[in-house]
Design a protein around this motif. Structure first.
Motif, mmCIF file in Angstrom:
data_model
loop_
_atom_site.group_PDB
_atom_site.id
_atom_site.type_symbol
_atom_site.label_atom_id
_atom_site.label_comp_id
_atom_site.label_asym_id
_atom_site.label_seq_id
_atom_site.Cartn_x
_atom_site.Cartn_y
_atom_site.Cartn_z
ATOM 1 N N ASN A 85 -9.476 -0.692 1.440
ATOM 2 C CA ASN A 85 -9.494 0.334 0.396
ATOM 3 C C ASN A 85 -10.818 0.238 -0.366
ATOM 4 N N GLY A 86 -11.877 0.174 0.425
ATOM 5 C CA GLY A 86 -13.206 -0.002 -0.152
ATOM 6 C C GLY A 86 -13.901 1.316 -0.446
ATOM 7 N N VAL A 87 -15.213 1.257 -0.369
ATOM 8 C CA VAL A 87 -16.009 2.393 -0.836
ATOM 9 C C VAL A 87 -15.991 3.585 0.110
ATOM 10 N N GLY A 88 -15.556 3.372 1.331
ATOM 11 C CA GLY A 88 -15.471 4.492 2.257
ATOM 12 C C GLY A 88 -16.832 4.905 2.814
ATOM 13 N N ILE A 89 -16.763 5.844 3.730
ATOM 14 C CA ILE A 89 -17.991 6.289 4.404
ATOM 15 C C ILE A 89 -18.144 7.789 4.208
ATOM 16 N N PRO A 90 -19.348 8.212 3.825
ATOM 17 C CA PRO A 90 -19.548 9.652 3.656
ATOM 18 C C PRO A 90 -19.380 10.391 4.977
ATOM 19 N N LYS A 91 -18.864 11.624 4.899
ATOM 20 C CA LYS A 91 -18.521 12.368 6.100
ATOM 21 C C LYS A 91 -19.717 12.550 7.024
ATOM 22 N N GLU A 92 -20.900 12.778 6.435
ATOM 23 C CA GLU A 92 -22.053 13.065 7.309
ATOM 24 C C GLU A 92 -22.516 11.828 8.087
ATOM 25 N N ALA A 93 -22.109 10.648 7.618
ATOM 26 C CA ALA A 93 -22.534 9.426 8.318
ATOM 27 C C ALA A 93 -21.666 9.101 9.518
ATOM 28 N N ILE A 94 -20.437 9.603 9.492
ATOM 29 C CA ILE A 94 -19.460 9.190 10.494
ATOM 30 C C ILE A 94 -19.921 9.411 11.947
ATOM 31 N N PRO A 95 -20.511 10.535 12.303
ATOM 32 C CA PRO A 95 -20.890 10.717 13.715
ATOM 33 C C PRO A 95 -21.954 9.713 14.199
ATOM 34 N N HIS A 96 -22.713 9.149 13.222
ATOM 35 C CA HIS A 96 -23.814 8.258 13.633
ATOM 36 C C HIS A 96 -23.461 6.789 13.513
ATOM 37 N N PHE A 135 -28.024 1.980 12.698
ATOM 38 C CA PHE A 135 -27.664 2.968 11.690
ATOM 39 C C PHE A 135 -27.028 2.260 10.497
ATOM 40 N N ARG A 136 -27.503 2.567 9.329
ATOM 41 C CA ARG A 136 -26.864 2.066 8.116
ATOM 42 C C ARG A 136 -26.618 3.238 7.186
ATOM 43 N N VAL A 137 -25.460 3.167 6.590
ATOM 44 C CA VAL A 137 -25.136 4.265 5.683
ATOM 45 C C VAL A 137 -26.024 4.170 4.442
ATOM 46 N N ILE A 145 -12.860 3.025 20.612
ATOM 47 C CA ILE A 145 -13.044 2.622 19.216
ATOM 48 C C ILE A 145 -13.357 3.863 18.395
ATOM 49 N N TRP A 146 -12.771 3.960 17.203
ATOM 50 C CA TRP A 146 -13.046 5.124 16.373
ATOM 51 C C TRP A 146 -12.845 4.769 14.900
ATOM 52 N N VAL A 147 -13.249 5.679 14.047
ATOM 53 C CA VAL A 147 -13.163 5.414 12.613
ATOM 54 C C VAL A 147 -12.567 6.607 11.856
ATOM 55 N N GLU A 148 -11.804 6.263 10.825
ATOM 56 C CA GLU A 148 -11.357 7.314 9.896
ATOM 57 C C GLU A 148 -11.724 6.825 8.502
ATOM 58 N N SER A 149 -12.299 7.712 7.726
ATOM 59 C CA SER A 149 -12.703 7.229 6.404
ATOM 60 C C SER A 149 -12.760 8.365 5.407
#
Lengths: 489, 139
Positions: free
Chosen positions: A398-409, A415-417, A446-450
């Motif tokens: 339940n951390g800071v999460g990932i911005p939507k535009e970063a997810i594909p990369h 790559f660093r957010v 492997i995949w991510v949801e954020s």
């Protein structure tokens, strides 16, 4: 064809007979009979002397010829005759000389050829004995007809012990646990890594290459075995490591000590030192572990780049790996007051087809990320879900999460957010790239949801190990490297 | 489960690591001997039987795999358990280790000494209690 010799003989004979006769006839007119006899005897004597001397002279060439032939026969190949009697002897003499020339030439050539053959044989011997690989040549009946020094060393037998023996009686070759026989490996092009068992059970790992040889007139050669000693390669493995591999191995050595000593110190002093002081050690330990993760990531990226990343997928117990990873990262979590949980379904987890070392790395990367990007007081959970063919692992925070535009990369290398919080500069951006490579190599996804500001869920799947898939797949992943004799760092 | 009756040989050339493992294993109650290279390790193996061998692979001179090969050729039926220690990740090397009869391998840097002691206990006595979860010997 000269007839002079014959004429000479007749002349001599005639002379010898007619001369005394003529002389005595000339003298028979005289009544002095006694004197006739004496004179006849004298003349006869003279005639005999003349005949003998003449024969002696005429037959000299024959004697020369006899002597020369004798000497030539004894091995004096320079012997020639010089007969100039202008008759048949001279002819024989000339023919004798010709024959002597021819013979002499032939002998010389023979000697030269022998020398050449010996030199070639020596050259071949030298070349063969300097070849590092063992060479064994075998004929149609599988008898060994040639062997070099390297082959003696590998098999443990001497040339004397091998020459003429059947190759499969003295030398046994095993691929995995099965023996392979000459009829299998004496083919046009055969290459396989195998275990060679030679004299008194001497074992050597070799790369066996064979070449079937066509029949030629002068040899009975059928098949050549080349034995490349793989155990030497293992000795030289240090030198074959590329720079990154060597460096990362060297870096891990002192790091092992640092992690080891700090961990032991902490465990033994937990009750004895105030928390603040223990914390000094604790943080050192955490930093050392982070350094280890970094080194592992660098090594893995290097491997992936060189397409040398291989995984040994075997049926393995998943739970121990999960537990260990969580245990390893407990310190880090505790430092930030983050709760770290493992959530597994009831009952036991099935075996998965995976590589324990690589899985450890994947989980470590994902968990370390989760802890890094979760604020103090937060929660990180590792959840496993079962389905018939696969086990899904979810690392949820339940951390800071990932911005939507970063997810594909996200899974791209380096790559660093980039966001406003200072945490963005941390990390090399390699962890996810490596995790993806490993999971996919193991046949998983492997995949991510954020959601930015709320939290993140990283998920990956691993195939469940069934008995047949275990056997088939592990040979697929490991076999080629071994068979090619190539080592993999 | 009596550690005191079990003899362990550790072959490791790094002084700090060797001393630390010997210390922790001894504290756990095992009888521990150590060697600094392959040749002396082999000599010690020939001199007396051990229950478990902790074997570093990268050793000066004779490396761990060569040691194992030598030992197994002369003692094919030895019941001694072998755990390989290494900081290498070479699959081929590890596979050869298993072919030579090793039961497990550990990446040194990834295991704290206490975790190594646990692995040794697992190998000798079987898995310990389910909680806290113990890392089982990796195969």
């Amino acid at each position: 064809m000269k007839n002079l010799l014959l004429i000479k003989i007749i002349l001599i004979l005639s002379l010898g007979i007619t001369l005394p006769l003529s002389v005595s006839l000339l003298l028979t007119g005289s009544p002095l009979l006694a004197r006739n006899l004496v004179i006849t005897a004298l003349v006869g004597g003279v005639a005999v002397v003349i005949c003998s001397v003449s024969s002696f002279i005429f037959l000299k060439p024959l004697r020369d010829l006899i002597n020369s032939a004798k000497r030539f026969g004894e091995g004096n190949f320079n012997e020639r005759v010089d007969i100039r009697s202008d008759d048949e002897f001279e002819e024989v003499g000339n023919y004798f000389n010709q024959m002597a020339d021819k013979l002499s030439q032939t002998f010389q050539k023979l000697e030269k050829d022998t020398q050449t053959a010996i030199a070639e044989k020596n050259k071949l011997s030298e070349v063969l004995s300097s070849i590092v690989d063992g060479i064994i040549a075998v004929d149609f009946n599988k008898n060994i007809i040639l062997i070099n020094r390297a082959a003696e060393q590998i098999t443990g037998y001497t040339e004397g012990e091998l020459q003429g023996q059947k190759v499969d009686q003295l030398i046994h070759l095993f691929v995995d646990t099965e023996e392979i026989l000459p009829k299998t490996y004496c083919q046009v092009n055969f290459t396989k890594a195998a275990k060679l068992i030679g004299k008194e059970g001497k074992q050597t790992r070799v790369n066996l290459t064979t070449a079937k040889v066509g029949e030629t007139q002068q040899t009975t050669l059928s098949c050549i075995l080349i034995l490349h000693d793989l155990s030497k390669e293992e000795e030289l493995e240090r030198m074959k490591l590329d720079f990154v591999s060597m460096v990362s191995h060297e870096l891990k050595t002192p790091l092992t000590s640092i992690i080891g000593y700090l961990s032991v110190f902490t465990n033994e002093n937990k009750g004895k030192l105030p928390k603040e002081e223990l914390d000094l050690i604790d943080r050192s330990f955490i930093a050392a572990r982070e350094l280890l993760i970094l080194i592992q990531n660098i090594l893995n990226v290097n491997k992936i780049e060189r397409e040398e990343m291989s995984v040994s997928a075997e049926p393995m117990d998943y739970l121990p790996i999960l537990s260990k990873t969580i245990e390893d990262l407990k310190n880090q979590a505790n430092q930030k007051n983050i709760v770290l949980n493992l959530n597994i379904p009831e009952g036991s987890l099935p075996k998965v087809l995976a590589d324990p070392v690589r899985m450890g790395e994947v989980l470590t990367n994902l968990l370390a990320n989760a802890i890094t990007y979760t604020n103090p007081g937060g929660k990180v959970e590792v959840i496993t879900q079962l389905s018939p063919n696969e086990v899904t692992t979810v690392i949820s925070d339940n951390g800071v999460g990932i911005p939507k535009e970063a997810i594909p990369h996200l899974f791209n290398k380096f790559f660093r957010v980039s966001n406003q919080t200072q945490r963005a500069s941390k990390g090399t951006g390699l962890g996810l790239y490596i995790a993806k490579s490993i999971v996919e190599k193991l046949g998983g996804k492997i995949w991510v949801e954020s959601e930015f500001g709320k939290g993140t869920r990283f998920s990956f799947t691993l195939p469940v190990a069934t008995i047949s898939s275990g056997v088939v797949d592990s040979s697929r992943f490991v076999g080629q490297e071994i068979q090619a004799g190539g080592l993999n760092y | 489960m009596d550690p005191k009756s079990k003899k362990i040989l550790l072959v490791e050339d790094e002084d700090f690591i060797r001393d630390l493992y010997v210390r922790q294993l001894t504290k756990a109650g095992f009888l521990v001997k150590s060697a600094v290279d392959g040749q002396s390790g082999l000599t010690m193996l020939k001199a007396e039987p051990f229950d478990l061998l902790l074997l570093d692979i990268m050793l000066p001179g004779m490396n761990g795999l060569q040691l194992l090969r030598e030992f197994k050729t002369q003692n094919p039926n030895s019941p001694m358990i072998t755990i390989l220690l290494t900081n290498l990740g070479q699959e081929a090397v590890i596979k050869e280790g298993f072919e030579l009869g090793a039961q497990a391998y550990l990446i040194k840097a990834s295991y704290t000494p206490d975790q190594v002691v646990n692995e040794v206990k697992n190998a000798l006595f079987g898995s310990q209690s389910p909680t806290p979860p113990q890392p089982a010997p990796t195969q």
